[in-house]
Design a protein around this motif. Structure first.
Motif, PDB file in Angstrom:
ATOM      1  N   VAL A 150       0.850  -1.210   0.057  1.00 14.27           N
ATOM      2  CA  VAL A 150       0.062   0.013  -0.006  1.00 14.27           C
ATOM      3  C   VAL A 150       0.985   1.231   0.154  1.00 14.27           C
ATOM      4  CG1 VAL A 150      -1.758   1.136   1.230  1.00 14.27           C
ATOM      5  CG2 VAL A 150      -1.704  -1.063   1.422  1.00 14.27           C
ATOM      6  N   LYS A 151       0.743   2.007  -0.862  1.00 12.96           N
ATOM      7  CA  LYS A 151       1.500   3.493  -1.055  1.00 12.96           C
ATOM      8  C   LYS A 151       0.760   4.604  -0.853  1.00 12.96           C
ATOM      9  CE  LYS A 151       4.466   1.362  -4.779  1.00 12.96           C
ATOM     10  NZ  LYS A 151       4.881   1.588  -6.107  1.00 12.96           N
ATOM     11  N   ASP A 152      -0.660   4.260  -1.018  1.00 11.91           N
ATOM     12  CA  ASP A 152      -1.475   5.187  -1.146  1.00 11.91           C
ATOM     13  C   ASP A 152      -2.995   4.736  -0.523  1.00 11.91           C
ATOM     14  OD1 ASP A 152      -3.121   7.662  -0.930  1.00 11.91           O
ATOM     15  OD2 ASP A 152      -3.289   8.051  -3.154  1.00 11.91           O
ATOM     16  N   ASN A 153      -3.519   5.049   0.690  1.00 14.52           N
ATOM     17  CA  ASN A 153      -4.359   4.299   1.032  1.00 14.52           C
ATOM     18  C   ASN A 153      -5.808   5.110   0.864  1.00 14.52           C
ATOM     19  OD1 ASN A 153      -3.759   5.951   3.392  1.00 14.52           O
ATOM     20  ND2 ASN A 153      -3.807   4.237   4.738  1.00 14.52           N
ATOM     21  N   SER A 154      -5.843   5.977   0.283  1.00 13.85           N
ATOM     22  CA  SER A 154      -6.992   6.888   0.046  1.00 13.85           C
ATOM     23  C   SER A 154      -8.078   6.187  -0.739  1.00 13.85           C
ATOM     24  CB  SER A 154      -6.825   8.391  -0.168  1.00 13.85           C
ATOM     25  OG  SER A 154      -6.282   8.115  -1.770  1.00 13.85           O
ATOM     26  N   LEU A 155      -9.404   6.732  -0.628  1.00 12.09           N
ATOM     27  CA  LEU A 155     -10.393   5.997  -1.414  1.00 12.09           C
ATOM     28  C   LEU A 155     -10.372   6.495  -3.026  1.00 12.09           C
ATOM     29  CD1 LEU A 155     -13.066   4.303  -1.466  1.00 12.09           C
ATOM     30  CD2 LEU A 155     -14.270   6.317  -0.906  1.00 12.09           C
ATOM     31  N   TYR A 156     -10.079   7.547  -3.200  1.00 10.55           N
ATOM     32  CA  TYR A 156     -10.207   8.058  -4.756  1.00 10.55           C
ATOM     33  C   TYR A 156      -9.026   7.788  -5.437  1.00 10.55           C
ATOM     34  CZ  TYR A 156     -14.604  10.268  -2.729  1.00 10.55           C
ATOM     35  OH  TYR A 156     -15.752  10.336  -2.243  1.00 10.55           O
ATOM     36  N   THR A 157      -7.948   7.847  -4.567  1.00  9.76           N
ATOM     37  CA  THR A 157      -6.735   7.915  -5.510  1.00  9.76           C
ATOM     38  C   THR A 157      -5.829   6.715  -5.163  1.00  9.76           C
ATOM     39  OG1 THR A 157      -5.445   9.423  -4.131  1.00  9.76           O
ATOM     40  CG2 THR A 157      -6.523  10.282  -6.123  1.00  9.76           C
ATOM     41  N   GLY A 158      -6.124   5.810  -4.127  1.00  9.59           N
ATOM     42  CA  GLY A 158      -5.153   4.942  -3.540  1.00  9.59           C
ATOM     43  C   GLY A 158      -5.948   3.439  -3.956  1.00  9.59           C
ATOM     44  N   THR A 159      -5.294   2.770  -2.800  1.00 11.98           N
ATOM     45  CA  THR A 159      -5.611   1.165  -3.194  1.00 11.98           C
ATOM     46  C   THR A 159      -7.052   1.021  -2.238  1.00 11.98           C
ATOM     47  OG1 THR A 159      -3.382   0.968  -2.331  1.00 11.98           O
ATOM     48  CG2 THR A 159      -4.715  -0.934  -2.183  1.00 11.98           C
ATOM     49  N   LEU A 160      -7.537   1.899  -1.423  1.00 10.08           N
ATOM     50  CA  LEU A 160      -9.089   1.474  -1.005  1.00 10.08           C
ATOM     51  C   LEU A 160     -10.055   1.991  -2.345  1.00 10.08           C
ATOM     52  CD1 LEU A 160      -9.139   3.277   2.501  1.00 10.08           C
ATOM     53  CD2 LEU A 160      -9.333   0.957   1.888  1.00 10.08           C
ATOM     54  N   GLY A 161      -9.619   2.646  -3.191  1.00  9.81           N
ATOM     55  CA  GLY A 161     -10.546   2.719  -4.435  1.00  9.81           C
ATOM     56  C   GLY A 161     -10.504   1.262  -5.025  1.00  9.81           C
ATOM     57  N   THR A 162      -9.562   0.664  -5.117  1.00 12.37           N
ATOM     58  CA  THR A 162      -9.747  -1.060  -5.787  1.00 12.37           C
ATOM     59  C   THR A 162     -10.401  -1.649  -4.907  1.00 12.37           C
ATOM     60  OG1 THR A 162      -7.348  -0.464  -6.868  1.00 12.37           O
ATOM     61  CG2 THR A 162      -7.918  -2.758  -6.415  1.00 12.37           C
ATOM     62  N   ALA A 163     -10.402  -1.591  -3.419  1.00 13.08           N
ATOM     63  CA  ALA A 163     -11.046  -2.579  -2.624  1.00 13.08           C
ATOM     64  C   ALA A 163     -12.633  -2.043  -2.971  1.00 13.08           C
ATOM     65  CB  ALA A 163     -10.895  -2.129  -1.059  1.00 13.08           C
ATOM     66  N   PHE A 164     -13.057  -0.806  -3.418  1.00 12.76           N
ATOM     67  CA  PHE A 164     -14.275  -0.533  -3.254  1.00 12.76           C
ATOM     68  C   PHE A 164     -14.785  -0.947  -4.712  1.00 12.76           C
ATOM     69  CE2 PHE A 164     -17.433   2.898  -4.402  1.00 12.76           C
ATOM     70  CZ  PHE A 164     -18.582   2.442  -3.519  1.00 12.76           C
ATOM     71  N   LEU A 165     -13.935  -0.893  -5.491  1.00  7.49           N
ATOM     72  CA  LEU A 165     -14.461  -1.444  -6.792  1.00  7.49           C
ATOM     73  C   LEU A 165     -14.796  -2.928  -6.903  1.00  7.49           C
ATOM     74  CD1 LEU A 165     -14.467  -1.197  -9.984  1.00  7.49           C
ATOM     75  CD2 LEU A 165     -12.127  -1.704 -10.106  1.00  7.49           C
ATOM     76  N   LEU A 166     -13.892  -3.740  -6.171  1.00  3.63           N
ATOM     77  CA  LEU A 166     -14.196  -4.945  -5.825  1.00  3.63           C
ATOM     78  C   LEU A 166     -15.430  -5.316  -5.124  1.00  3.63           C
ATOM     79  CD1 LEU A 166     -10.504  -6.109  -5.062  1.00  3.63           C
ATOM     80  CD2 LEU A 166     -11.861  -7.016  -7.085  1.00  3.63           C
ATOM     81  N   LEU A 167     -15.595  -4.455  -4.055  1.00  2.00           N
ATOM     82  CA  LEU A 167     -16.997  -4.540  -3.392  1.00  2.00           C
ATOM     83  C   LEU A 167     -18.265  -4.340  -4.398  1.00  2.00           C
ATOM     84  CD1 LEU A 167     -18.473  -4.980  -0.726  1.00  2.00           C
ATOM     85  CD2 LEU A 167     -18.395  -2.559  -0.490  1.00  2.00           C
ATOM     86  N   LYS A 168     -18.028  -3.251  -5.187  1.00  2.03           N
ATOM     87  CA  LYS A 168     -19.152  -3.191  -5.973  1.00  2.03           C
ATOM     88  C   LYS A 168     -19.327  -4.240  -7.137  1.00  2.03           C
ATOM     89  CE  LYS A 168     -20.796   0.690  -5.018  1.00  2.03           C
ATOM     90  NZ  LYS A 168     -22.273   0.848  -4.603  1.00  2.03           N
ATOM     91  N   SER A 169     -18.199  -4.895  -7.503  1.00  3.07           N
ATOM     92  CA  SER A 169     -18.080  -5.980  -8.334  1.00  3.07           C
ATOM     93  C   SER A 169     -18.752  -7.353  -7.763  1.00  3.07           C
ATOM     94  CB  SER A 169     -16.808  -6.274  -8.986  1.00  3.07           C
ATOM     95  OG  SER A 169     -16.745  -7.648  -9.560  1.00  3.07           O
ATOM     96  N   TYR A 170     -18.590  -7.322  -6.214  1.00  4.09           N
ATOM     97  CA  TYR A 170     -19.257  -8.517  -5.800  1.00  4.09           C
ATOM     98  C   TYR A 170     -20.789  -8.298  -5.708  1.00  4.09           C
ATOM     99  CZ  TYR A 170     -20.982 -11.221  -1.861  1.00  4.09           C
ATOM    100  OH  TYR A 170     -21.687 -12.254  -1.057  1.00  4.09           O
ATOM    101  N   HIS A 171     -21.286  -6.999  -5.534  1.00  7.93           N
ATOM    102  CA  HIS A 171     -22.679  -6.800  -5.663  1.00  7.93           C
ATOM    103  C   HIS A 171     -23.185  -7.231  -6.901  1.00  7.93           C
ATOM    104  CE1 HIS A 171     -22.598  -5.226  -1.505  1.00  7.93           C
ATOM    105  NE2 HIS A 171     -21.998  -4.091  -1.714  1.00  7.93           N
ATOM    106  N   VAL A 172     -22.421  -7.238  -7.957  1.00  2.05           N
ATOM    107  CA  VAL A 172     -23.061  -7.517  -9.092  1.00  2.05           C
ATOM    108  C   VAL A 172     -23.083  -8.937  -9.383  1.00  2.05           C
ATOM    109  CG1 VAL A 172     -22.826  -7.301 -11.695  1.00  2.05           C
ATOM    110  CG2 VAL A 172     -22.703  -5.069 -10.323  1.00  2.05           C
ATOM    111  N   THR A 173     -21.851  -9.392  -9.148  1.00  2.00           N
ATOM    112  CA  THR A 173     -21.506 -10.866  -9.756  1.00  2.00           C
ATOM    113  C   THR A 173     -21.628 -11.839  -8.559  1.00  2.00           C
ATOM    114  OG1 THR A 173     -19.162 -10.763  -9.227  1.00  2.00           O
ATOM    115  CG2 THR A 173     -20.135 -10.110 -11.457  1.00  2.00           C
ATOM    116  N   ASN A 174     -21.627 -11.755  -7.409  1.00  2.00           N
ATOM    117  CA  ASN A 174     -21.678 -12.441  -5.969  1.00  2.00           C
ATOM    118  C   ASN A 174     -20.435 -13.403  -6.205  1.00  2.00           C
ATOM    119  OD1 ASN A 174     -24.112 -11.514  -4.962  1.00  2.00           O
ATOM    120  ND2 ASN A 174     -25.409 -12.660  -6.423  1.00  2.00           N
TER     121      ASN A 174
END
Length: 117
Positions: free
Chosen positions: A70-94
């Motif tokens: 983790v270099k940048d752990n912010s939501l908009y420009t960092g790694t947490l944004g990737t985690a949020f994207l994966l969460l949204k993907s889980y909601h669509v595909t289970n």
């Protein structure tokens, strides 16, 4: 009293050509008009497949190539944004793998030193 608007000098309608010349059939198959004329389930499936491909690219670029550091752990420009994207993907595909990877990224962000900003 003066008018409080600018007059529109543009023509009302510009006629478009029905067919475009000079474009081969393969390019016309992928045109937006062809995509929009597809039945809704087929079009939705194409959009979903494209979005999931883009998600995989983002995850590989932001999490896979960094060696899971983790270099940048912010939501908009960092790694947490990737985690949020994966969460949204889980909601669509289970897909449980998306949720598991999201959890790993959040744990890594939690243990990483926070940015002073």
């Amino acid at each position: 009293m003066s008018d409080r608007y600018f007059h529109n000098f543009m023509s009302n309608l510009v006629q478009e050509k029905a067919t475009v010349t000079g474009i081969d059939d393969e390019k016309q198959q992928d045109s937006l008009k062809t995509l929009l004329s597809l039945p809704y389930p087929t079009f939705a499936e194409k959009l979903k497949r494209t979005a999931l491909d883009l998600k995989e690219t983002v995850v590989v670029e932001t999490w896979g190539f960094t060696g899971q550091k983790v270099k940048d752990n912010s939501l908009y420009t960092g790694t947490l944004g990737t985690a949020f994207l994966l969460l949204k993907s889980y909601h669509v595909t289970n897909n449980k793998m998306d949720l598991h990877l999201c959890s790993e990224i959040i744990k890594a962000c939690d243990s990483a030193p926070s940015n002073p900003r």
